[in-house]
Design an enzyme around this catalytic site. Structure first.
Site, PDB file in Angstrom:
ATOM      1  CD  GLN A  51      -2.963  -0.960   2.321  1.00 31.97           C
ATOM      2  OE1 GLN A  51      -2.698  -1.577   3.340  1.00 31.97           O
ATOM      3  NE2 GLN A  51      -4.029  -0.177   2.225  1.00 31.97           N
ATOM      4  CB  CYS A  91      -9.170  -0.580   2.116  1.00 32.42           C
ATOM      5  SG  CYS A  91      -7.505  -0.883   1.506  1.00 32.42           S
ATOM      6  CG  LEU A  92      -5.591   3.402   5.556  1.00 34.95           C
ATOM      7  CD1 LEU A  92      -4.227   3.536   6.216  1.00 34.95           C
ATOM      8  CD2 LEU A  92      -6.489   4.547   5.999  1.00 34.95           C
ATOM      9  CG  HIS A 133      -8.231  -5.742   4.803  1.00 42.63           C
ATOM     10  ND1 HIS A 133      -9.423  -5.128   4.471  1.00 42.63           N
ATOM     11  CD2 HIS A 133      -7.252  -4.933   4.315  1.00 42.63           C
ATOM     12  CE1 HIS A 133      -9.159  -4.008   3.794  1.00 42.63           C
ATOM     13  NE2 HIS A 133      -7.857  -3.863   3.695  1.00 42.63           N
ATOM     14  CD  GLU A 134      -3.918  -4.719   6.277  1.00 41.39           C
ATOM     15  OE1 GLU A 134      -3.329  -4.416   5.223  1.00 41.39           O
ATOM     16  OE2 GLU A 134      -4.841  -4.025   6.752  1.00 41.39           O
ATOM     17  CG  HIS A 137      -3.828  -4.989   1.005  1.00 35.90           C
ATOM     18  ND1 HIS A 137      -4.260  -4.235  -0.066  1.00 35.90           N
ATOM     19  CD2 HIS A 137      -4.479  -4.488   2.089  1.00 35.90           C
ATOM     20  CE1 HIS A 137      -5.149  -3.335   0.361  1.00 35.90           C
ATOM     21  NE2 HIS A 137      -5.297  -3.470   1.659  1.00 35.90           N
TER      22      HIS A 137
END
Ligand SMILES: [Zn+2]
Length: 166
Positions: A51, A91-92, A133-134, A137
């Site tokens: 990210q 999510c950022l 979630h991570e 990614h």
């Protein structure tokens, strides 16, 4: 505080596979420190290295706001419970939106810590959700790929600033 730019959906890097960390170099230690700062500045509860534009398997998770984030290197979800939970996620990298995602309630995680020591532990509920979630990614997956249809909402419309984003 050293902030890095958070990549936004549409940026191709978010779709790429991250690579294993073989050695924790000074550069990567600085990255982890910057990730913590960046997450804090944006009020997130989790962040993956991709990210901020680095394709390395590093994630940080902060299930409790006032505690130091957990750093997981080369994380792997080795088992998941049959029992699932549906809850709201943000999510950022998908700024301004939230949506419901179904995740396993309990997971078993294998990873290395900040000293490259092996660990294996159980996580449940919100902590398990952040890790799932991570880890997604790291595989180029965004929560919007698996959001429960019809639940993705534009949160700016509601002006709700209390929700956390990962
Ligand atoms: Zn995210």
């Amino acid at each position: 505080m050293s902030e890095r730019t958070v990549r936004q959906t549409g940026d191709e890097i978010l779709r790429k596979q991250s690579k294993d960390v073989l050695e924790l170099t000074d550069r990567l230690k600085e990255l982890i420190s910057d990730m913590k700062d960046t997450m804090k500045i944006h009020g997130g509860c989790g962040l993956a290295a991709v990210q901020v534009g680095v394709l390395k398997k590093i994630i940080i998770c902060a299930p409790e706001e006032d505690k130091e984030p957990v750093v997981l290197i080369n994380p792997e979800i080795v088992s998941v419970s049959d029992e699932t939970e549906e809850d709201s996620e943000g999510c950022l990298s998908v700024d301004g939106y939230r949506g419901k995602v179904i995740r396993p309630k309990n997971i078993v995680v294998k990873a290395k810590d900040e000293n490259m020591n092996d660990m294996e532990f159980d996580a449940e509920g919100f902590f398990a959700r952040i890790i799932c979630h991570e880890v997604d990614h790291l595989n180029g997956v965004l929560y919007t790929d698996k959001v429960v249809p019809g639940t993705l909402e534009d949160i700016n419309k509601e002006n709700d600033e209390t929700e956390e984003e990962t």
